[in-house]
Design an enzyme around this catalytic site. Structure first.
Site, PDB file in Angstrom:
ATOM      1  N   THR A 122      46.731  10.234  30.471  1.00  0.00           N
ATOM      2  CA  THR A 122      45.787  12.559  30.400  1.00  0.00           C
ATOM      3  C   THR A 122      46.719  13.608  30.011  1.00  0.00           C
ATOM      4  OG1 THR A 122      45.249  14.019  32.688  1.00  0.00           O
ATOM      5  CG2 THR A 122      47.311  12.074  32.692  1.00  0.00           C
ATOM      6  N   CYS A 162      27.869  27.205  37.902  1.00  0.00           N
ATOM      7  CA  CYS A 162      27.373  25.536  37.821  1.00  0.00           C
ATOM      8  C   CYS A 162      26.540  25.170  38.768  1.00  0.00           C
ATOM      9  CB  CYS A 162      28.928  24.867  37.666  1.00  0.00           C
ATOM     10  SG  CYS A 162      30.380  25.142  36.003  1.00  0.00           S
TER      11      CYS A 162
END
Length: 411
Positions: A200, A362
């Site tokens: 990450t 969204c």
């Protein structure tokens, strides 16, 4: 105001929208189909012009700043009305020009920029994400096999669907690109007996994932690193990436798939799960890019497959999830609203308006617009996976993890 009136009338297909301008004048717009009744008040005489020329950015900012106030109805219903006929909005000359300019941009996220982009969104307080995500902090599209699942059930089903396509064996080495808070990696280790490396670019996510691995007793099976995908040097039996590809940028698609090809063993399987668009390549939404995901880009499959073809990998399966993310976002939105006061205490009112606009907008882009999710299964060999999809359903319908059961391991 007359020009924006014509645009609004052309896009309102259901319900009705009442707009009160800065001078107190009311205008009513009715659709032909039944639907919600919304009333909004606009503050600022220049706001209608801004809405005309850059509707997404202007609408989001107006709501965040309190210059667009809902006097009746919900934000979600307002966005549902306004996105019911997106093709009409996008066919306007100014929107065509904006889209053309956006398509010309080559989005390259070099290492430092990619790190900064990740920090902007994912290094927010973990307490914020706990307000609306499931307990595992799955921050990507759930999988609704029946449509009636809770958020927890849909996210567990998503992880199981991914595991089915990876066809893991106990001891398989797995690279998780964009491992988030560690939930998928920990599940693959615990349920499949895999050895997982998660990478990450978020320090907040890295620390949380490492803490989870330690507390669950899986530190010997799961490792999390702060690493850019371009710096991967090892090879793996399986590679998985869920909800990270949207941050790569179209200029780096060849580098991404070259990395997958180089890092995947000869008989390995990779699975890329990403938001995509069902239309030709386009620009990024200006409000989302400015406030939520800087550097983000939603690809068309044509862009993705062109890069895969150059990598030499086989596409062994493509699955399109259509309204699954809309249903996921609806549940996130409802959970956030139920704990909104806690979010205000963490940040402030403007931040909360930004976040609820993000979740509702969204959802409507997935429900009414061109967005979907694709799962792309890749391998070096055409026979790396069975020739039919039966194995996926067989795995998902098994009462326990079948591969561990076959190996005689406890489930």
């Amino acid at each position: 105001m007359a020009r924006i009136e014509r645009v609004i009338r052309s896009v309102i297909r259901k319900g009705q929208l009442t707009v009160i301008d800065a001078a107190g004048r009311r205008r009513l717009f009715r659709g032909q189909l039944p639907g919600p009744e919304i009333t909004v008040r606009l503050h600022g005489r220049r706001l209608p012009l801004r809405l005309l020329f850059n509707p997404s950015l202007a609408l989001g900012e107006a709501y965040m700043d309190g210059n667009l106030v809902l006097e009746h109805g919900s934000l979600r219903d307002l966005l549902d009305l306004l996105t019911e006929d997106l093709p009409t909005i996008e066919s306007r000359p100014i929107q065509k020009l904006n889209a053309a300019l956006g398509r010309r941009r080559i989005r390259r996220n070099h290492r430092q920029q990619a790190q900064a982009n990740a920090e902007h969104h994912y290094d927010l307080s973990g307490a914020l994400y706990d307000l609306f995500l499931d307990a595992d902090r799955q921050y990507s599209c759930g999988y609704f096999r029946t449509g009636n699942e809770t958020l927890e059930e849909a996210q567990m089903a998503k992880k199981r669907h991914v595991a089915a396509k990876l066809m893991l064996e106990p001891g398989s080495t797995v690279l998780d690109i964009g491992s988030g808070w560690g939930g998928l990696a920990l599940n693959l280790a615990k349920d499949e007996g895999a050895q997982v490396t998660g990478i990450t670019l978020s320090v907040e996510q890295l620390e949380h994932a490492r803490s989870r691995a330690k507390s669950s007793g899986l530190s010997g099976q799961v490792r999390f690193d702060l690493l850019d995908f371009r710096d991967i040097r090892e090879t793996y039996d399986r590679i998985v990436s869920v909800g990270m590809f949207e941050h790569v940028g179209n200029a780096d698609y060849p580098a991404f798939f070259d990395t997958v090809a180089r890092s995947l063993r000869a008989d390995g399987i990779a699975l890329i799960h990403s938001i995509g668009r069902m239309e030709p390549p386009g620009g990024s939404d200006p409000w989302i890019s400015k406030y939520i995901f800087p550097g983000g880009y939603i690809p068309a499959l044509s862009e993705v497959l062109a890069a895969v073809e150059k990598s030499g990998l086989w596409v062994t399966d493509i699955e399109i999830l259509r309204v699954h993310y809309a249903d996921t976002l609806r549940q996130w939105h409802d959970r956030f609203q139920a704990r909104r006061e806690e979010a205000v205490a963490l940040y402030d009112e403007r931040f909360c308006r930004m976040w609820e606009f993000y979740l509702a907008a969204c959802e409507m882009l997935f429900r009414n617009g061109p967005l979907m999710v694709f799962q792309l299964q890749l391998s070096h060999r055409k026979d790396a996976v069975p020739l039919t999809r039966d194995y996926i359903a067989e795995y998902e319908d098994a009462p326990e993890t079948p591969r561990k059961a076959a190996a005689g391991q406890p489930s």
